[in-house]
Scaffold this motif. Structure first.
Motif, PDB file in Angstrom:
ATOM      1  N   ASP A 306     -19.307 -28.452 -12.170  1.00  0.00           N
ATOM      2  CA  ASP A 306     -20.769 -28.440 -12.129  1.00  0.00           C
ATOM      3  C   ASP A 306     -21.244 -29.199 -10.893  1.00  0.00           C
ATOM      4  O   ASP A 306     -20.524 -30.042 -10.339  1.00  0.00           O
ATOM      5  CB  ASP A 306     -21.340 -29.077 -13.398  1.00  0.00           C
ATOM      6  N   LEU A 308     -23.682 -31.896  -9.009  1.00  0.00           N
ATOM      7  CA  LEU A 308     -24.526 -33.057  -9.234  1.00  0.00           C
ATOM      8  C   LEU A 308     -25.909 -32.790  -8.652  1.00  0.00           C
ATOM      9  O   LEU A 308     -26.078 -31.899  -7.800  1.00  0.00           O
ATOM     10  CB  LEU A 308     -23.918 -34.312  -8.603  1.00  0.00           C
ATOM     11  N   VAL A 315     -18.469 -31.981  -9.668  1.00  0.00           N
ATOM     12  CA  VAL A 315     -17.504 -32.609 -10.563  1.00  0.00           C
ATOM     13  C   VAL A 315     -16.696 -31.507 -11.236  1.00  0.00           C
ATOM     14  O   VAL A 315     -17.232 -30.441 -11.568  1.00  0.00           O
ATOM     15  CB  VAL A 315     -18.200 -33.506 -11.611  1.00  0.00           C
ATOM     16  N   LEU A 325     -14.532 -36.050  -8.737  1.00  0.00           N
ATOM     17  CA  LEU A 325     -15.809 -35.950  -8.053  1.00  0.00           C
ATOM     18  C   LEU A 325     -15.528 -35.680  -6.577  1.00  0.00           C
ATOM     19  O   LEU A 325     -14.816 -36.456  -5.920  1.00  0.00           O
ATOM     20  CB  LEU A 325     -16.608 -37.239  -8.220  1.00  0.00           C
ATOM     21  N   CYS A 347     -17.410 -30.196 -18.608  1.00  0.00           N
ATOM     22  CA  CYS A 347     -18.158 -31.242 -17.918  1.00  0.00           C
ATOM     23  C   CYS A 347     -19.555 -30.727 -17.636  1.00  0.00           C
ATOM     24  O   CYS A 347     -19.771 -29.516 -17.487  1.00  0.00           O
ATOM     25  CB  CYS A 347     -17.455 -31.669 -16.626  1.00  0.00           C
ATOM     26  N   THR A 349     -23.557 -32.071 -15.769  1.00  0.00           N
ATOM     27  CA  THR A 349     -24.299 -33.068 -15.008  1.00  0.00           C
ATOM     28  C   THR A 349     -25.757 -33.092 -15.459  1.00  0.00           C
ATOM     29  O   THR A 349     -26.295 -32.090 -15.939  1.00  0.00           O
ATOM     30  CB  THR A 349     -24.246 -32.757 -13.503  1.00  0.00           C
ATOM     31  N   HIS A 350     -26.393 -34.241 -15.303  1.00  0.00           N
ATOM     32  CA  HIS A 350     -27.801 -34.403 -15.661  1.00  0.00           C
ATOM     33  C   HIS A 350     -28.673 -33.675 -14.635  1.00  0.00           C
ATOM     34  O   HIS A 350     -28.361 -33.689 -13.432  1.00  0.00           O
ATOM     35  CB  HIS A 350     -28.157 -35.885 -15.717  1.00  0.00           C
ATOM     36  N   ARG A 354     -27.958 -38.986 -11.504  1.00  0.00           N
ATOM     37  CA  ARG A 354     -26.533 -38.915 -11.176  1.00  0.00           C
ATOM     38  C   ARG A 354     -25.704 -39.369 -12.374  1.00  0.00           C
ATOM     39  O   ARG A 354     -25.084 -40.436 -12.382  1.00  0.00           O
ATOM     40  CB  ARG A 354     -26.242 -39.758  -9.934  1.00  0.00           C
ATOM     41  N   VAL A 356     -22.861 -37.881 -15.395  1.00  0.00           N
ATOM     42  CA  VAL A 356     -21.890 -36.838 -15.730  1.00  0.00           C
ATOM     43  C   VAL A 356     -21.376 -37.105 -17.132  1.00  0.00           C
ATOM     44  O   VAL A 356     -21.122 -38.259 -17.503  1.00  0.00           O
ATOM     45  CB  VAL A 356     -20.714 -36.814 -14.728  1.00  0.00           C
TER      46      VAL A 356
END
Length: 512
Positions: A306, A308, A315, A325, A347, A349-350, A354, A356
């Motif tokens: 995904d 970031l 990541v 990363l 996995c 990400t937001h 930042r 994970v």
């Protein structure tokens, strides 16, 4: 002989009437008891016959069955519980019917006594009808309460007007593991498949626009760059690829025709459209064979990847129990995230920070914080009893996790000790997704179902599934498309197809 006075004669007549009335009551009670006893004997006889037949059928099925003995025994126990439950309901039904008849007889007799004379048949019928209707309503309420546990298991699904199948995307030669939607124009659908390819699709027409075949193994994940026409794919060949795409959407004529049709006609049109173009679409579409960037530091299958926030780093999650990363521009490994005891499964990400989150077969998922460049903290979430298949962020301070233990849990990042909501299902949960705007959770299941819940754990709908529409095998992933007026939810499965759904969210929330 002495002659009786008028008063004594009247008293004697009253006494005789009372005696005859008492005898009639005794006879009535006796006949009632005999009738109830006969009904019980008949029920017991039917139950014995049914049990004998069931036993014979079960023995026959056990002898012919190829299931393991433990599974057969479990099935027999479950069927026995169902039989006992319905037998109890049947007995209660007989008792309630007997009470109805008794009360009707009593009400009729009381009506004659109160009026002090012979009532007309119409008056008696009106009184009996009124009392019976009240009693009937009471019985309905009681019966519903007594069978609520059984009826809840067979809850009707939401109508097709709320959840409609709009389009099917068929062209892969093997199961589809992941599905994703671009965040910028032109909006296209991406699929990652076990046939070593990823495809981009026109959402409106269902045609394949582009095919990526740069991987040497199963493509397990696909995610789009937040601001560029760039895709990120993870594969079983132990690498993740970044590749650029340029697509041109076809004319939207089929969309106009589809919108003029009713819900069921849409499904028929979609099926026909796909049947005519399944083979030609992918073969005629452009093909990309070489990535612009290859990320390779893992020693096992890369199961997910995904972007970031900002799109400058990615990541990846691998079966080698680590998450990596990377810097996109240099392709260099920035951090190796270790700590999971078993293979990673996903996995995420937001969308704005930042952060994970990684999930694993070790029954946990971990939150990695990269907001402070000098400190990389990690928090472990323990709440599942089996593999955590996915964990995703919401817009707020929540994480939603799904597991093979048939539960989905909603967590608050500010209080990670216990979930704030738990959803219990009847099948393992795969890669979930949460609607950003409406905060609706879409759950894909091993049992071919897709269910929708809100963040508090209330079930909203189950997407239609039949011989004509829906997935025919395990559903692997779901993805929301917030601003697409045609399809706002997509699902993919091991039946080699992705499906676009139109969810009428206002009607869905209104039914809630």
């Amino acid at each position: 002989m002495p002659i009786e006075s008028g008063n004594s004669a009247a008293a004697r007549q009253v006494k005789q009437k009372r005696k005859s009335h008492t005898l009639s009551i005794r006879r009535t009670n006796s006949s009632e008891q005999e009738r109830v006893a006969s009904q019980r004997e008949m029920l017991e006889g039917q139950g014995a016959m049914m049990s004998a037949v069931c036993e014979e059928v079960c023995v026959q099925s056990v002898e012919d069955s190829k299931l393991p003995p433990s599974i057969r025994q479990t099935l027999l126990e479950l069927f026995g519980q169902i039989e006992r439950e319905f037998e109890n309901l049947y007995i209660e039904n007989l008792e309630l019917r007997r009470e109805i008849e008794t009360l009707n007889d009593r009400l009729t007799a009381e009506g004659q006594t109160v009026d002090g004379g012979d009532l007309s048949k119409g008056q008696l019928k009106a009184k009996a009808s009124h009392s019976t209707s009240q009693l009937s309503q009471k019985l309905k309420t009681t019966y519903k309460a007594s069978t609520s546990k059984i009826v809840s298991s067979f809850k009707t699904t939401t109508s097709r007007a709320v959840c409609q199948l709009v389009k099917e995307y068929i062209g892969h030669r093997d199961g589809i593991w992941d599905v994703s939607v671009t965040r910028l124009q032109p909006v296209v659908l991406g699929t990652a498949s076990a046939d070593h390819s990823a495809m981009l699709w026109s959402i409106e027409t269902g045609k394949c626009l582009l095919k990526y075949v740069g991987h040497a193994g199963s493509v397990n994940s696909i995610k789009f760059h937040p601001s560029e026409q760039v895709a990120l794919t993870a594969s079983g060949d132990q690498t993740a690829h970044i590749w650029r795409y340029i697509v041109q959407l076809p004319t939207p004529q089929p969309v106009t025709d589809t919108n003029q049709m009713s819900g069921e006609e849409e499904v028929d049109f979609s099926d026909k459209d796909e049947a005519d173009g399944d083979v030609e679409g992918p073969n005629e579409s452009p093909t990309i064979r070489i990535p612009s960037t290859t990320l390779k530091s893992h020693q096992g299958v890369v199961i997910a990847a995904d972007w970031l926030v900002g799109g400058k780093q990615v990541v990846t999650a691998s079966w080698d129990r680590t998450a990596n990363l990377y810097d996109v521009e240099t392709s260099e490994l920035v951090h190796s995230l270790t700590g999971h005891d078993q293979e990673l499964t996903h996995c995420c990400t937001h969308p704005t920070q930042r952060l994970v989150v990684t999930s694993s077969r070790d029954t946990t998922f971990r939150l990695w914080d990269f907001r402070d460049p000098s400190i990389h903290s990690v928090n472990v979430f323990q709440g599942h009893t089996d593999t955590v298949t996915s964990a995703v962020f919401t817009v707020g301070d929540n994480v939603v996790s799904g597991s093979d233990d048939r539960t989905v849990k909603v967590w608050d990042l500010k209080n990670m000790r216990s979930p704030i909501a738990t959803i219990r299902t009847d099948s393992a949960v795969n890669r979930i997704s949460v609607s950003v705007n409406q905060r609706i959770i879409a759950l894909p299941h091993d049992n071919r179902q897709v269910r929708l819940f809100d963040m508090s754990g209330v079930r909203l709908a189950r997407l239609p599934r039949s011989n004509r529409q829906g997935h025919r095998r395990m559903v692997c992933c779901t993805a929301w498309s917030e601003d697409n007026p045609i399809c706002n939810l997509f699902s993919c499965g091991f039946d080699r197809q992705a499906i676009g759904w139109n969810i009428n969210i206002p009607a869905l929330l209104q039914e809630k």
